[in-house]
Write a protein that holds these residues in place. Structure first.
Motif, mmCIF file in Angstrom:
data_model
loop_
_atom_site.group_PDB
_atom_site.id
_atom_site.type_symbol
_atom_site.label_atom_id
_atom_site.label_comp_id
_atom_site.label_asym_id
_atom_site.label_seq_id
_atom_site.Cartn_x
_atom_site.Cartn_y
_atom_site.Cartn_z
ATOM 1 N N GLU A 192 0.831 -1.208 0.000
ATOM 2 C CA GLU A 192 0.000 0.000 0.000
ATOM 3 C C GLU A 192 0.863 1.254 0.000
ATOM 4 O O GLU A 192 0.576 2.226 -0.714
ATOM 5 C CB GLU A 192 -0.911 0.008 1.226
ATOM 6 N N ALA A 193 1.930 1.229 0.812
ATOM 7 C CA ALA A 193 2.806 2.399 0.903
ATOM 8 C C ALA A 193 3.476 2.687 -0.434
ATOM 9 O O ALA A 193 3.651 3.847 -0.814
ATOM 10 C CB ALA A 193 3.851 2.184 1.997
ATOM 11 N N TYR A 250 -0.002 -11.341 -5.386
ATOM 12 C CA TYR A 250 -1.368 -10.843 -5.202
ATOM 13 C C TYR A 250 -2.172 -11.104 -6.473
ATOM 14 O O TYR A 250 -1.775 -10.659 -7.560
ATOM 15 C CB TYR A 250 -1.354 -9.340 -4.931
ATOM 16 N N PRO A 251 -3.307 -11.789 -6.394
ATOM 17 C CA PRO A 251 -4.176 -11.906 -7.578
ATOM 18 C C PRO A 251 -4.820 -10.555 -7.871
ATOM 19 O O PRO A 251 -4.779 -9.627 -7.049
ATOM 20 C CB PRO A 251 -5.216 -12.951 -7.144
ATOM 21 N N PRO A 252 -5.433 -10.394 -9.054
ATOM 22 C CA PRO A 252 -5.953 -9.077 -9.457
ATOM 23 C C PRO A 252 -6.894 -8.425 -8.456
ATOM 24 O O PRO A 252 -6.802 -7.212 -8.220
ATOM 25 C CB PRO A 252 -6.667 -9.380 -10.781
ATOM 26 N N GLU A 253 -7.790 -9.198 -7.855
ATOM 27 C CA GLU A 253 -8.735 -8.581 -6.925
ATOM 28 C C GLU A 253 -8.030 -8.025 -5.687
ATOM 29 O O GLU A 253 -8.434 -6.989 -5.146
ATOM 30 C CB GLU A 253 -9.826 -9.581 -6.530
ATOM 31 N N GLN A 254 -6.967 -8.696 -5.243
ATOM 32 C CA GLN A 254 -6.212 -8.177 -4.101
ATOM 33 C C GLN A 254 -5.390 -6.955 -4.493
ATOM 34 O O GLN A 254 -5.208 -6.032 -3.694
ATOM 35 C CB GLN A 254 -5.321 -9.271 -3.523
ATOM 36 N N LEU A 255 -4.870 -6.944 -5.719
ATOM 37 C CA LEU A 255 -4.159 -5.761 -6.200
ATOM 38 C C LEU A 255 -5.075 -4.541 -6.205
ATOM 39 O O LEU A 255 -4.679 -3.444 -5.784
ATOM 40 C CB LEU A 255 -3.621 -6.016 -7.606
ATOM 41 N N LEU A 302 -5.683 -3.311 -2.643
ATOM 42 C CA LEU A 302 -4.531 -2.547 -2.159
ATOM 43 C C LEU A 302 -4.534 -1.139 -2.745
ATOM 44 O O LEU A 302 -4.282 -0.153 -2.038
ATOM 45 C CB LEU A 302 -3.231 -3.265 -2.530
ATOM 46 N N ALA A 303 -4.820 -1.045 -4.043
ATOM 47 C CA ALA A 303 -4.823 0.256 -4.711
ATOM 48 C C ALA A 303 -5.890 1.177 -4.132
ATOM 49 O O ALA A 303 -5.647 2.371 -3.901
ATOM 50 C CB ALA A 303 -5.030 0.065 -6.212
ATOM 51 N N HIS A 304 -7.057 0.647 -3.862
ATOM 52 C CA HIS A 304 -8.135 1.474 -3.343
ATOM 53 C C HIS A 304 -7.862 1.919 -1.915
ATOM 54 O O HIS A 304 -8.259 3.026 -1.507
ATOM 55 C CB HIS A 304 -9.453 0.717 -3.432
ATOM 56 N N HIS A 351 -8.061 9.453 -6.491
ATOM 57 C CA HIS A 351 -7.373 10.381 -7.385
ATOM 58 C C HIS A 351 -6.902 9.684 -8.656
ATOM 59 O O HIS A 351 -6.663 10.340 -9.671
ATOM 60 C CB HIS A 351 -6.169 11.013 -6.675
ATOM 61 N N PHE A 352 -6.748 8.356 -8.589
ATOM 62 C CA PHE A 352 -6.227 7.579 -9.711
ATOM 63 C C PHE A 352 -7.307 6.686 -10.295
ATOM 64 O O PHE A 352 -8.278 6.318 -9.616
ATOM 65 C CB PHE A 352 -5.072 6.686 -9.241
#
Length: 264
Positions: free
Chosen positions: A144-145, A221-226, A229-231, A238-239
């Motif tokens: 996350e960081a 990390y599978p896509p849903e976990q990625l 993390l991004a959210h 913002h992204f």
């Protein structure tokens, strides 16, 4: 495979011998480049670069730079990205391997010789950030960081893992890939006597590669976990984030996450 285990990889440990780490990184660079592992993500990266107006890529956690040359040269074939430049960085720099890539690409690929923390990238290193084959090294808080730092500095980021997280990939890491490593090691450049010694006489490089390769898949990390993390890294949205998998014509998959400022 949705299971994710936060095990350890030897190459992450500060005390791990640099000569063994370099041997492992050189092997990964040779294999990733030889197999064109990351070619399927070229359209994704092109779209992100055009959307952000970037001609500069900053690769963090670059290791020995595996796959970077092929992706960079493929992107430069597009007229709108003909001036693309790549800068390699890592917490454990590999200047010998990076200099080889710089020479082979006539300076298209450059590098930062000083250690760079991907969680706090210095502002003097601009560009769309990429992470190839390394995001799984970070536990959730650190992952996350890493994403949050890109959001804070307002630069796009792409995370790419050269696997689809399948049990078959672990089986390959135990069987086919160790044999391939023994066969190709004499052809890896830059040439190092230490690489031969720690591959054939005291086989630490192959043994640690098997362990780290297995753990890498389990830590991915599978896509849903990625996306999760991004959210969490970008709660105010913002992204614009996108995650998924793309497949080679011959079968293997690449897992990815891309993010770019909505204002771009």
């Amino acid at each position: 495979m949705r299971l994710r285990l936060q095990l350890f990889e030897f190459e992450d440990l500060p005390w791990f011998p640099a000569v063994i780490r370099a041997g492992m990184m050189d092997y990964l660079r040779f294999m990733i480049s030889g197999l064109n592992t990351y070619q399927p993500i070229v359209p994704l990266l092109r779209e992100a670069l055009l959307a952000t107006g970037q001609q500069q890529v900053l690769e963090v956690c670059a290791g020995a730079g595996g796959g970077t040359e092929g992706v960079a040269l493929a992107l430069r074939r597009f007229p709108e990205l003909a001036q693309l430049r790549v800068t390699l960085t890592d917490l454990y720099p590999q200047p010998a391997a990076w200099q080889l890539l710089s020479n082979q690409t006539s300076g298209v690929i450059g590098f930062e010789p000083e250690p760079v923390d991907a969680l706090a990238v210095p502002p003097h290193l601009p560009g769309f950030r990429t992470v190839f084959s390394a995001f799984h090294h970070f536990p959730p808080a650190a992952a996350e960081a890493l994403l949050r730092d890109a959001v804070r500095q307002g630069v796009g980021i792409g995370v790419f893992e050269g696997a689809g997280k399948h049990w078959l990939e672990i089986l390959l890491a135990w069987t086919v890939l160790p044999v391939a490593q023994l066969l190709i090691t004499p052809f890896i450049r830059p040439f190092r006597l230490s690489r031969l010694f720690f591959t054939y006489i005291v086989p630490l490089i192959p043994l640690f590669t098997i362990w780290d390769g297995t753990v890498s898949i389990l830590r991915m990390y599978p896509p849903e976990q990625l996306l999760a993390l991004a959210h969490r890294a970008d709660p105010e949205q913002h992204f614009q984030w996108q995650a998924g998998k793309v497949r080679h014509a011959w079968g293997p998959e690449v897992t990815y996450l891309t993010g770019r400022p909505r204002t771009a």
